[in-house]
Design a protein around this motif. Structure first.
Motif, PDB file in Angstrom:
ATOM      1  N   MET A   1       0.824  -1.201   0.000  1.00 52.62           N
ATOM      2  CA  MET A   1       0.000   0.000   0.000  1.00 52.62           C
ATOM      3  C   MET A   1       0.865   1.260   0.000  1.00 52.62           C
ATOM      4  O   MET A   1       0.608   2.189  -0.741  1.00 52.62           O
ATOM      5  CB  MET A   1      -0.928  -0.041   1.223  1.00 52.62           C
ATOM      6  N   ARG A   2       1.917   1.286   0.832  1.00 51.59           N
ATOM      7  CA  ARG A   2       2.790   2.461   0.889  1.00 51.59           C
ATOM      8  C   ARG A   2       3.476   2.694  -0.461  1.00 51.59           C
ATOM      9  O   ARG A   2       3.583   3.825  -0.910  1.00 51.59           O
ATOM     10  CB  ARG A   2       3.853   2.286   1.985  1.00 51.59           C
ATOM     11  N   ALA A   3       3.931   1.608  -1.076  1.00 53.79           N
ATOM     12  CA  ALA A   3       4.626   1.734  -2.355  1.00 53.79           C
ATOM     13  C   ALA A   3       3.681   2.277  -3.422  1.00 53.79           C
ATOM     14  O   ALA A   3       4.073   3.134  -4.231  1.00 53.79           O
ATOM     15  CB  ALA A   3       5.208   0.395  -2.781  1.00 53.79           C
ATOM     16  N   ALA A   4       2.469   1.805  -3.431  1.00 51.86           N
ATOM     17  CA  ALA A   4       1.492   2.279  -4.410  1.00 51.86           C
ATOM     18  C   ALA A   4       1.158   3.755  -4.164  1.00 51.86           C
ATOM     19  O   ALA A   4       1.038   4.537  -5.111  1.00 51.86           O
ATOM     20  CB  ALA A   4       0.228   1.434  -4.339  1.00 51.86           C
ATOM     21  N   ARG A   5       1.008   4.127  -2.904  1.00 54.23           N
ATOM     22  CA  ARG A   5       0.712   5.523  -2.578  1.00 54.23           C
ATOM     23  C   ARG A   5       1.898   6.415  -2.961  1.00 54.23           C
ATOM     24  O   ARG A   5       1.723   7.496  -3.505  1.00 54.23           O
ATOM     25  CB  ARG A   5       0.387   5.686  -1.104  1.00 54.23           C
ATOM     26  N   SER A  26       0.177  20.756  -0.486  1.00 55.46           N
ATOM     27  CA  SER A  26      -0.818  20.589  -1.557  1.00 55.46           C
ATOM     28  C   SER A  26      -0.868  19.145  -2.039  1.00 55.46           C
ATOM     29  O   SER A  26      -1.947  18.615  -2.324  1.00 55.46           O
ATOM     30  CB  SER A  26      -0.534  21.541  -2.721  1.00 55.46           C
ATOM     31  N   VAL A  27       0.276  18.499  -2.124  1.00 53.99           N
ATOM     32  CA  VAL A  27       0.310  17.088  -2.536  1.00 53.99           C
ATOM     33  C   VAL A  27      -0.368  16.225  -1.480  1.00 53.99           C
ATOM     34  O   VAL A  27      -1.169  15.342  -1.806  1.00 53.99           O
ATOM     35  CB  VAL A  27       1.766  16.630  -2.804  1.00 53.99           C
ATOM     36  N   ALA A  28      -0.058  16.485  -0.214  1.00 54.46           N
ATOM     37  CA  ALA A  28      -0.669  15.713   0.872  1.00 54.46           C
ATOM     38  C   ALA A  28      -2.185  15.864   0.858  1.00 54.46           C
ATOM     39  O   ALA A  28      -2.917  14.875   0.983  1.00 54.46           O
ATOM     40  CB  ALA A  28      -0.092  16.157   2.215  1.00 54.46           C
ATOM     41  N   ALA A  29      -2.662  17.086   0.683  1.00 55.15           N
ATOM     42  CA  ALA A  29      -4.106  17.332   0.662  1.00 55.15           C
ATOM     43  C   ALA A  29      -4.766  16.580  -0.490  1.00 55.15           C
ATOM     44  O   ALA A  29      -5.850  15.999  -0.326  1.00 55.15           O
ATOM     45  CB  ALA A  29      -4.381  18.826   0.561  1.00 55.15           C
ATOM     46  N   HIS A  30      -4.104  16.573  -1.633  1.00 56.50           N
ATOM     47  CA  HIS A  30      -4.654  15.878  -2.799  1.00 56.50           C
ATOM     48  C   HIS A  30      -4.791  14.377  -2.564  1.00 56.50           C
ATOM     49  O   HIS A  30      -5.661  13.721  -3.121  1.00 56.50           O
ATOM     50  CB  HIS A  30      -3.778  16.161  -4.018  1.00 56.50           C
ATOM     51  N   HIS A  31      -3.901  13.837  -1.738  1.00 60.53           N
ATOM     52  CA  HIS A  31      -3.897  12.391  -1.481  1.00 60.53           C
ATOM     53  C   HIS A  31      -4.506  12.027  -0.124  1.00 60.53           C
ATOM     54  O   HIS A  31      -4.409  10.872   0.311  1.00 60.53           O
ATOM     55  CB  HIS A  31      -2.473  11.842  -1.603  1.00 60.53           C
ATOM     56  N   ASN A  32      -5.100  13.025   0.527  1.00 60.07           N
ATOM     57  CA  ASN A  32      -5.766  12.809   1.823  1.00 60.07           C
ATOM     58  C   ASN A  32      -4.854  12.190   2.876  1.00 60.07           C
ATOM     59  O   ASN A  32      -5.242  11.261   3.591  1.00 60.07           O
ATOM     60  CB  ASN A  32      -7.027  11.959   1.655  1.00 60.07           C
ATOM     61  N   VAL A  33      -3.615  12.692   2.925  1.00 64.40           N
ATOM     62  CA  VAL A  33      -2.664  12.276   3.950  1.00 64.40           C
ATOM     63  C   VAL A  33      -2.060  13.541   4.554  1.00 64.40           C
ATOM     64  O   VAL A  33      -2.273  14.644   4.061  1.00 64.40           O
ATOM     65  CB  VAL A  33      -1.551  11.361   3.378  1.00 64.40           C
ATOM     66  N   THR A  34      -1.270  13.377   5.582  1.00 64.34           N
ATOM     67  CA  THR A  34      -0.629  14.537   6.204  1.00 64.34           C
ATOM     68  C   THR A  34       0.658  14.890   5.461  1.00 64.34           C
ATOM     69  O   THR A  34       1.295  14.008   4.852  1.00 64.34           O
ATOM     70  CB  THR A  34      -0.281  14.264   7.679  1.00 64.34           C
ATOM     71  N   LEU A  41       7.641   9.376   3.474  1.00 64.62           N
ATOM     72  CA  LEU A  41       7.786   8.510   2.301  1.00 64.62           C
ATOM     73  C   LEU A  41       9.046   8.868   1.522  1.00 64.62           C
ATOM     74  O   LEU A  41       9.800   7.983   1.089  1.00 64.62           O
ATOM     75  CB  LEU A  41       6.561   8.620   1.396  1.00 64.62           C
ATOM     76  N   PHE A  42       9.262  10.156   1.326  1.00 61.87           N
ATOM     77  CA  PHE A  42      10.452  10.575   0.594  1.00 61.87           C
ATOM     78  C   PHE A  42      11.714  10.311   1.393  1.00 61.87           C
ATOM     79  O   PHE A  42      12.719   9.850   0.837  1.00 61.87           O
ATOM     80  CB  PHE A  42      10.343  12.053   0.181  1.00 61.87           C
ATOM     81  N   GLU A  43      11.695  10.593   2.684  1.00 64.24           N
ATOM     82  CA  GLU A  43      12.870  10.341   3.518  1.00 64.24           C
ATOM     83  C   GLU A  43      13.265   8.868   3.481  1.00 64.24           C
ATOM     84  O   GLU A  43      14.455   8.544   3.428  1.00 64.24           O
ATOM     85  CB  GLU A  43      12.602  10.791   4.950  1.00 64.24           C
ATOM     86  N   GLU A  44      12.269   7.987   3.496  1.00 60.31           N
ATOM     87  CA  GLU A  44      12.549   6.550   3.439  1.00 60.31           C
ATOM     88  C   GLU A  44      13.191   6.156   2.110  1.00 60.31           C
ATOM     89  O   GLU A  44      13.896   5.151   2.035  1.00 60.31           O
ATOM     90  CB  GLU A  44      11.265   5.749   3.657  1.00 60.31           C
ATOM     91  N   SER A  45      12.965   6.955   1.066  1.00 58.02           N
ATOM     92  CA  SER A  45      13.584   6.662  -0.228  1.00 58.02           C
ATOM     93  C   SER A  45      14.951   7.332  -0.362  1.00 58.02           C
ATOM     94  O   SER A  45      15.612   7.189  -1.379  1.00 58.02           O
ATOM     95  CB  SER A  45      12.663   7.093  -1.368  1.00 58.02           C
ATOM     96  N   GLY A  46      15.341   8.096   0.651  1.00 59.85           N
ATOM     97  CA  GLY A  46      16.675   8.699   0.657  1.00 59.85           C
ATOM     98  C   GLY A  46      16.755  10.107   0.102  1.00 59.85           C
ATOM     99  O   GLY A  46      17.852  10.592  -0.178  1.00 59.85           O
ATOM    100  N   VAL A  47      15.615  10.759  -0.069  1.00 60.95           N
ATOM    101  CA  VAL A  47      15.611  12.118  -0.615  1.00 60.95           C
ATOM    102  C   VAL A  47      14.480  12.898   0.050  1.00 60.95           C
ATOM    103  O   VAL A  47      13.488  12.302   0.483  1.00 60.95           O
ATOM    104  CB  VAL A  47      15.440  12.086  -2.156  1.00 60.95           C
TER     105      VAL A  47
END
Length: 113
Positions: A1-5, A26-34, A41-47
């Motif tokens: 689920m996280r990968a798809a999101r 704005s991205v978070a609001a569009h995806h209904n997340v904080t 999510l980005f930090e976990e990918s290293g950026v």
């Protein structure tokens, strides 16, 4: 689920690179997340979110500058189309990323047969 999101969020960023007001909020609001969830999510990918957006915008600008069919467009128009509002920042970031100025990249297509 996280990968798809995460993929959906990155796809959303790609579609909205031109938007100079694109933000983690704005991205978070569009995806209904904080916003913090998006940042994680980005930090976990290293950026960071910001570094990812800038890298994508620079890649887009480089592609536009190298396109001979777009040689009539000004450097300012290309920068704005890639989502940059500060032209001096765009120039500095572009030089750091590609080792050449946007003008230098544009000059190369002028010399191609």
């Amino acid at each position: 689920m996280r990968a798809a999101r995460f993929k959906a969020i990155k796809d959303d960023i790609q579609r909205n690179l031109r938007d100079q007001t694109l933000s983690v909020g704005s991205v978070a609001a569009h995806h209904n997340v904080t916003p913090r969830y998006v940042q994680k999510l980005f930090e976990e990918s290293g950026v960071t979110f910001t570094a990812y957006v800038i890298a994508q915008r620079l890649t887009r600008a480089n592609r536009l500058l190298a396109d001979p069919q777009l040689s009539h467009r000004t450097l300012t128009a290309i920068a704005l189309d890639a989502g940059f509002s500060d032209l001096s920042y765009f120039d500095r970031a572009f030089r750091r990323r590609f080792g050449a100025s946007p003008k230098d990249v544009r000059a190369v297509i002028g010399t191609a047969p």
